[in-house]
Design a protein around this motif. Structure first.
Motif, PDB file in Angstrom:
ATOM      1  N   ALA A  53       0.838  -1.203   0.000  1.00 16.97           N
ATOM      2  CA  ALA A  53       0.000   0.000   0.000  1.00 16.97           C
ATOM      3  C   ALA A  53       0.872   1.251   0.000  1.00 16.97           C
ATOM      4  O   ALA A  53       0.620   2.198  -0.747  1.00 16.97           O
ATOM      5  N   ARG A  56       2.581   1.936  -3.317  1.00 15.48           N
ATOM      6  CA  ARG A  56       1.660   2.466  -4.332  1.00 15.48           C
ATOM      7  C   ARG A  56       1.124   3.844  -3.980  1.00 15.48           C
ATOM      8  O   ARG A  56       0.287   4.397  -4.692  1.00 15.48           O
ATOM      9  N   HIS A  58      -0.775   4.600  -1.394  1.00 16.72           N
ATOM     10  CA  HIS A  58      -2.114   4.546  -0.813  1.00 16.72           C
ATOM     11  C   HIS A  58      -2.046   4.795   0.688  1.00 16.72           C
ATOM     12  O   HIS A  58      -1.107   4.370   1.342  1.00 16.72           O
ATOM     13  N   ASP A  59      -3.064   5.460   1.210  1.00 15.63           N
ATOM     14  CA  ASP A  59      -3.056   5.782   2.637  1.00 15.63           C
ATOM     15  C   ASP A  59      -3.738   4.722   3.499  1.00 15.63           C
ATOM     16  O   ASP A  59      -3.736   4.820   4.724  1.00 15.63           O
TER      17      ASP A  59
END
Length: 157
Positions: A53, A56, A58-59
């Motif tokens: 994650a 990429r 993403h949070d």
């Protein structure tokens, strides 16, 4: 007649004790920190999912990241279960929904308690994923649960 009544009473008592044990286990596994129950492989999968994650940008960690973690670990009951069901993790992860990790881990806790397990392993994380979105895998939760049990007992091909 008296013997059969005793057997029936003992059977009912055994079932009642089993139900109470499952209820107690369910309470224990739900109200203590997740980390207390994770196996080494499950911890590794969650760590790999968090790294994926982050890589990429993403949070939050989602079902797709968790599947990526399972694929990268390529070990454990979950991977053996998917393989024995003929499911390719690489294909499946591209179709995975964005279900939140906390929802999946809650479902994994539930699955562990239902199976009477005092730990949360990769198989429970997998069942949590399938519980959330069975269509992605093409198998029902019941089929997956039965296959997990076969793998755990060494009965899977």
């Amino acid at each position: 007649m008296l013997k059969s009544l005793r057997k029936l009473s003992l059977r009912k008592l055994s079932l009642r004790k089993l139900s109470l044990r499952k209820l107690s286990l369910r309470k224990t596994i739900h109200y203590q920190p997740l980390e207390n129950f994770l196996t080494v492989r499950a911890r590794k999968v969650l760590s790999l999912a968090a790294k994926e994650a982050s890589a990429r940008g993403h949070d939050r960690v989602t079902a797709g990241h968790l599947l990526e973690g399972l694929a990268r670990l390529n070990d454990g009951v979950a991977v053996m279960t998917l393989s024995s069901l003929g499911i390719d993790v690489d294909v499946t992860r591209s179709r995975a929904a964005g279900a939140d990790l906390s929802r999946i881990t809650d479902l994994a806790r539930q699955e562990a308690a239902e199976l009477g397990h005092r730990y949360i392993g990769t198989e429970h994380l997998l069942l949590g994923l399938i519980h959330e979105d069975a269509e992605v895998f093409g198998v029902s939760l019941q089929q997956a649960r039965a296959q997990v049990i076969k793998v755990l007992h060494g009965d899977a091909p």
